[in-house]
Scaffold this motif. Structure first.
Motif, mmCIF file in Angstrom:
data_model
loop_
_atom_site.group_PDB
_atom_site.id
_atom_site.type_symbol
_atom_site.label_atom_id
_atom_site.label_comp_id
_atom_site.label_asym_id
_atom_site.label_seq_id
_atom_site.Cartn_x
_atom_site.Cartn_y
_atom_site.Cartn_z
ATOM 1 N N MET A 1 0.967 -1.273 -0.052
ATOM 2 C CA MET A 1 0.181 0.028 0.040
ATOM 3 C C MET A 1 0.783 1.220 0.008
ATOM 4 S SD MET A 1 -3.097 -0.866 0.036
ATOM 5 C CE MET A 1 -4.143 0.495 0.909
ATOM 6 N N LEU A 2 1.840 1.177 0.705
ATOM 7 C CA LEU A 2 2.880 2.376 0.646
ATOM 8 C C LEU A 2 3.389 2.847 -0.618
ATOM 9 C CD1 LEU A 2 5.010 1.905 4.150
ATOM 10 C CD2 LEU A 2 3.028 3.413 3.826
ATOM 11 N N CYS A 8 0.758 7.962 -5.601
ATOM 12 C CA CYS A 8 -0.285 8.893 -5.680
ATOM 13 C C CYS A 8 -0.105 10.129 -5.360
ATOM 14 C CB CYS A 8 -1.531 8.132 -4.948
ATOM 15 S SG CYS A 8 -2.258 6.870 -5.795
ATOM 16 N N SER A 9 0.767 10.510 -4.046
ATOM 17 C CA SER A 9 1.185 11.560 -3.542
ATOM 18 C C SER A 9 2.259 12.213 -4.643
ATOM 19 C CB SER A 9 1.763 11.388 -2.267
ATOM 20 O OG SER A 9 2.153 12.568 -1.826
ATOM 21 N N ARG A 10 2.885 11.859 -5.331
ATOM 22 C CA ARG A 10 3.747 12.131 -6.278
ATOM 23 C C ARG A 10 2.769 12.889 -7.489
ATOM 24 N NH1 ARG A 10 6.698 7.718 -5.187
ATOM 25 N NH2 ARG A 10 8.583 8.332 -3.977
ATOM 26 N N TRP A 43 -7.832 6.232 3.391
ATOM 27 C CA TRP A 43 -6.811 5.206 4.245
ATOM 28 C C TRP A 43 -5.747 5.596 4.798
ATOM 29 C CZ3 TRP A 43 -2.024 3.380 3.048
ATOM 30 C CH2 TRP A 43 -1.719 2.266 3.838
ATOM 31 N N ALA A 44 -5.050 6.540 4.229
ATOM 32 C CA ALA A 44 -3.869 6.936 4.762
ATOM 33 C C ALA A 44 -4.233 7.914 5.746
ATOM 34 C CB ALA A 44 -3.139 7.891 3.701
ATOM 35 N N ASP A 45 -5.420 8.852 5.732
ATOM 36 C CA ASP A 45 -5.888 9.589 6.858
ATOM 37 C C ASP A 45 -6.089 8.784 7.913
ATOM 38 O OD1 ASP A 45 -5.504 11.845 5.205
ATOM 39 O OD2 ASP A 45 -7.555 12.094 4.891
ATOM 40 N N SER A 46 -6.813 7.562 7.944
ATOM 41 C CA SER A 46 -7.146 6.667 8.892
ATOM 42 C C SER A 46 -6.070 6.439 9.757
ATOM 43 C CB SER A 46 -7.966 5.489 8.404
ATOM 44 O OG SER A 46 -7.094 4.723 7.882
ATOM 45 N N LEU A 47 -4.924 6.402 9.040
ATOM 46 C CA LEU A 47 -3.691 5.808 9.824
ATOM 47 C C LEU A 47 -2.866 7.140 10.432
ATOM 48 C CD1 LEU A 47 -2.295 3.273 7.602
ATOM 49 C CD2 LEU A 47 -3.524 2.820 9.682
ATOM 50 N N ALA A 51 2.423 7.853 11.283
ATOM 51 C CA ALA A 51 2.445 6.083 11.301
ATOM 52 C C ALA A 51 2.787 5.878 9.923
ATOM 53 C CB ALA A 51 0.917 5.744 11.332
ATOM 54 N N LEU A 52 2.538 6.525 8.842
ATOM 55 C CA LEU A 52 3.055 6.045 7.478
ATOM 56 C C LEU A 52 4.313 6.356 7.304
ATOM 57 C CD1 LEU A 52 0.075 7.762 5.476
ATOM 58 C CD2 LEU A 52 0.539 5.339 5.754
ATOM 59 N N LEU A 53 4.924 7.395 7.989
ATOM 60 C CA LEU A 53 6.338 7.800 7.981
ATOM 61 C C LEU A 53 7.053 6.574 8.604
ATOM 62 C CD1 LEU A 53 6.721 11.529 8.131
ATOM 63 C CD2 LEU A 53 7.010 10.262 6.138
#
Length: 86
Positions: A1-2, A8-10, A43-47, A51-53
């Motif tokens: 997922m990362l 997508c962020s790019r 999904w990213a906002d839920s984490l 936490a993603l970093l």
């Protein structure tokens, strides 16, 4: 997922798309992303960006695919989500 999230962020950083909503909808309808997750950015906002970093750091040895974008680092520093104010 990362790796998917970072790519997508790019796309957002490079102005390929205008908003996280566009990407979330594209992944839901085009890729079959799980609807109950709401899209990659929901999904990213839920984490949360911190936490993603942490997860990216854990997998950094796997290469550039796991390198967080400037956007995600900024969100973590500011304590903000992708879907702010929507």
């Amino acid at each position: 997922m990362l790796p998917m999230l970072f790519e997508c962020s790019r796309c957002l950083e490079d102005k390929i798309v205008e908003s996280p909503v566009e990407i979330d909808l594209s992944l839901l309808y085009g890729l079959g992303f799980p609807p109950f997750r709401g899209g990659i950015f929901r999904w990213a906002d839920s984490l949360g960006a911190p936490a993603l970093l942490a997860a990216a750091e854990k997998h950094a040895s796997l290469g550039k695919l796991y390198e967080p974008t400037t956007q995600i680092r900024d969100l973590a520093r500011k304590g903000k989500p992708f879907h702010a104010g929507e």
